[in-house]
Design an enzyme around this catalytic site. Structure first.
Site, PDB file in Angstrom:
ATOM      1  N   ASP A   1      12.418  48.448  42.657  1.00 51.67           N
ATOM      2  CA  ASP A   1      13.024  47.150  42.400  1.00 51.67           C
ATOM      3  C   ASP A   1      12.611  46.163  43.490  1.00 51.67           C
ATOM      4  O   ASP A   1      12.321  46.558  44.634  1.00 51.67           O
ATOM      5  CB  ASP A   1      14.551  47.263  42.401  1.00 51.67           C
ATOM      6  N   ARG A   2      12.649  44.892  43.152  1.00 46.00           N
ATOM      7  CA  ARG A   2      12.261  43.846  44.106  1.00 46.00           C
ATOM      8  C   ARG A   2      12.989  43.978  45.445  1.00 46.00           C
ATOM      9  O   ARG A   2      12.381  43.861  46.510  1.00 46.00           O
ATOM     10  CB  ARG A   2      12.553  42.475  43.486  1.00 46.00           C
TER      11      ARG A   2
END
Length: 331
Positions: free
Chosen positions: A144-145
Site C-alpha cells: 500500500d502507498r
C-alpha cells in the site's frame, strides 16, 4: 471500444487469491490506470475473453482462468525514469530488494502518474522485467502507498515468473511490524477469518464468515511490546489478501495506528499520549498508517540460495515508539 483486428491481447492467468472476484473488478485491479467503467466497456465490446470465450462483467474468476484483454489506448504517457533516491537492501543481476518509503505509490495509477517506485527503479536499474507490462516494469508484488518497507523487484522475465509463483504458493516468508490502537488480549495468536469486500464502501475490506464473498485468510501475530492503550506487534501473514493485516487487526479491536480506513484516524499527535499538553508543545508523531514490511525471505530462483532482507524502522516509527515508551509505559 471495439476489438482492434491485429492488435495483440494482454494475457493474464488468474491466481488462487483472486478466485471468486468479478471479472471487471479483477481487471480494474490488475490495470489500475484504467477506470472500472473503461474495463466494463471493453468487456461489453468483446475485447475481453476468458478461456477463449466472451464473458460478462459479473463473471466470477476461477483459478487458472486465461483472461485476455485488448486494452484501450492509454490516456497517459508511459512512466519515465525519475531520479528519486532509493534505499537498496539487496541487488544482483536478477533482482533487487528495495526499502520503500511511506507515501510512495508502487506504480502509476489514477492521480499518481509520477513519483512512483516504478519511476525510481527505471532510473536506477538498466533492465527490468516486462512481465507486468510497460506500466509496471519489474513489479512482482505490491505494498500500500502508506506502508513502508521491503519490496522485491525483478530485472528479467524468468526471475519475475519464478518469484510470482513463490508468492502465489506461499513460499515467501513475510514479516511486518505494526503499532496498534489498543492491545491484543493474547501475547500471540492466529487470526483466521475470511476477508471480503465491504458491501457499501469500495475502498474497504471486511472480516466475514460469508463463504460466497470472503476468501480464507490467516495471520499470525506476536506482541513485541505493550503500552497503555497501544501495542507494538509483529505479524506474519500466511495468505496475501487485500488489506489483510489491517483488516485482521481491526477485527480483534486493535486497528493499525493512524490507519484512516480502519481506525478512523489518519495521524497520531503527542497530545494523544500526554494529557493537558500545551499547543506550542504538540507535534504530529505519525501521519500515516503504522505498518512496516520488516522482513522478506525466499529461495533465490536462479542461485537457489536463501535470501533475507530486513528494512530498518523508519524515523516516524522510531519517534512514535520513543514517545510511547516515555509517556505510555505499562506501570
Amino acid at each position: 471500444m471495439q476489438p482492434t483486428p491485429g492488435k495483440p491481447f494482454v494475457e493474464l492467468t488468474a491466481k488462487h487469491k483472486v478466485e471468486g472476484t468479478r471479472l471487471d473488478q479483477y481487471l480494474a485491479t490488475m490495470f489500475p490506470e484504467y477506470s472500472r467503467s473503461v474495463i466494463q466497456k471493453a468487456i461489453e465490446a468483446h475485447a475481453v475473453v476468458v478461456n477463449g470465450k466472451s464473458a460478462k462483467a459479473s463473471y466470477k474468476v476461477r483459478y487458472n482462468d486465461l483472461v485476455q484483454i485488448q486494452l484501450p489506448e492509454p490516456t497517459h504517457d508511459l512512466p519515465v525514469p525519475e531520479d528519486i533516491p532509493l534505499d537498496v537492501l539487496y541487488e544482483d543481476e536478477f533482482l533487487a530488494i528495495i526499502n520503500k518509503p511511506a507515501d510512495m505509490v508502487v506504480h502509476p495509477a489514477k492521480g499518481h502518474w509520477s513519483g512512483t517506485l516504478v519511476n525510481a527503479i527505471q532510473f536506477r536499474f538498466s533492465t527490468l522485467s516486462q512481465v507486468g507490462g510497460k506500466r509496471r516494469p519489474g513489479i512482482v508484488h505490491r505494498l500500500d502507498r502508506d506502508t513502508s518497507g521491503v519490496i522485491l523487484v525483478a530485472k528479467e522475465e524468468r526471475t519475475h515468473r519464478d518469484m510470482s509463483y513463490q508468492f502465489e504458493t506461499r513460499k515467501v516468508f513475510k514479516e511486518y511490524v505494526a503499532l496498534t490502537a489498543g492491545a491484543p488480549d493474547r501475547d500471540s495468536d492466529y487470526i483466521e477469518s475470511r476477508i471480503g469486500h465491504h458491501p457499501h464502501d469500495r475502498i474497504k475490506m471486511i472480516a466475514t464468515e460469508d463463504e460466497a464473498d470472503g476468501k480464507d485468510a490467516c495471520s499470525y501475530y506476536e506482541v513485541i511490546e505493550r503500552f497503555r492503550g497501544f501495542a507494538f506487534c509483529r505479524i506474519q501473514p500466511r495468505t496475501g489478501r487485500t488489506h489483510q493485516i489491517r483488516v485482521h487487526l481491526a477485527s480483534i479491536g486493535c486497528p493499525v495506528l493512524a490507519d484512516k480506513v480502519y481506525s478512523g484516524r489518519d495521524e497520531l499527535k503527542l497530545s494523544d499520549l500526554v494529557a493537558n499538553l500545551g499547543v506550542e508543545m504538540d507535534e504530529v508523531l505519525l501521519a500515516r498508517q503504522a505498518l512496516h514490511a520488516h522482513r522478506l525471505r525466499f529461495q533465490h530462483p536462479r542461485t537457489q540460495q536463501i535470501v533475507e532482507a530486513r528494512a530498518p524502522l523508519p524515523p516516524d516509527y522510531e519517534r512514535t515508539l520513543a514517545a510511547l515508551r516515555r509517556y505510555r509505559p505499562l506501570r
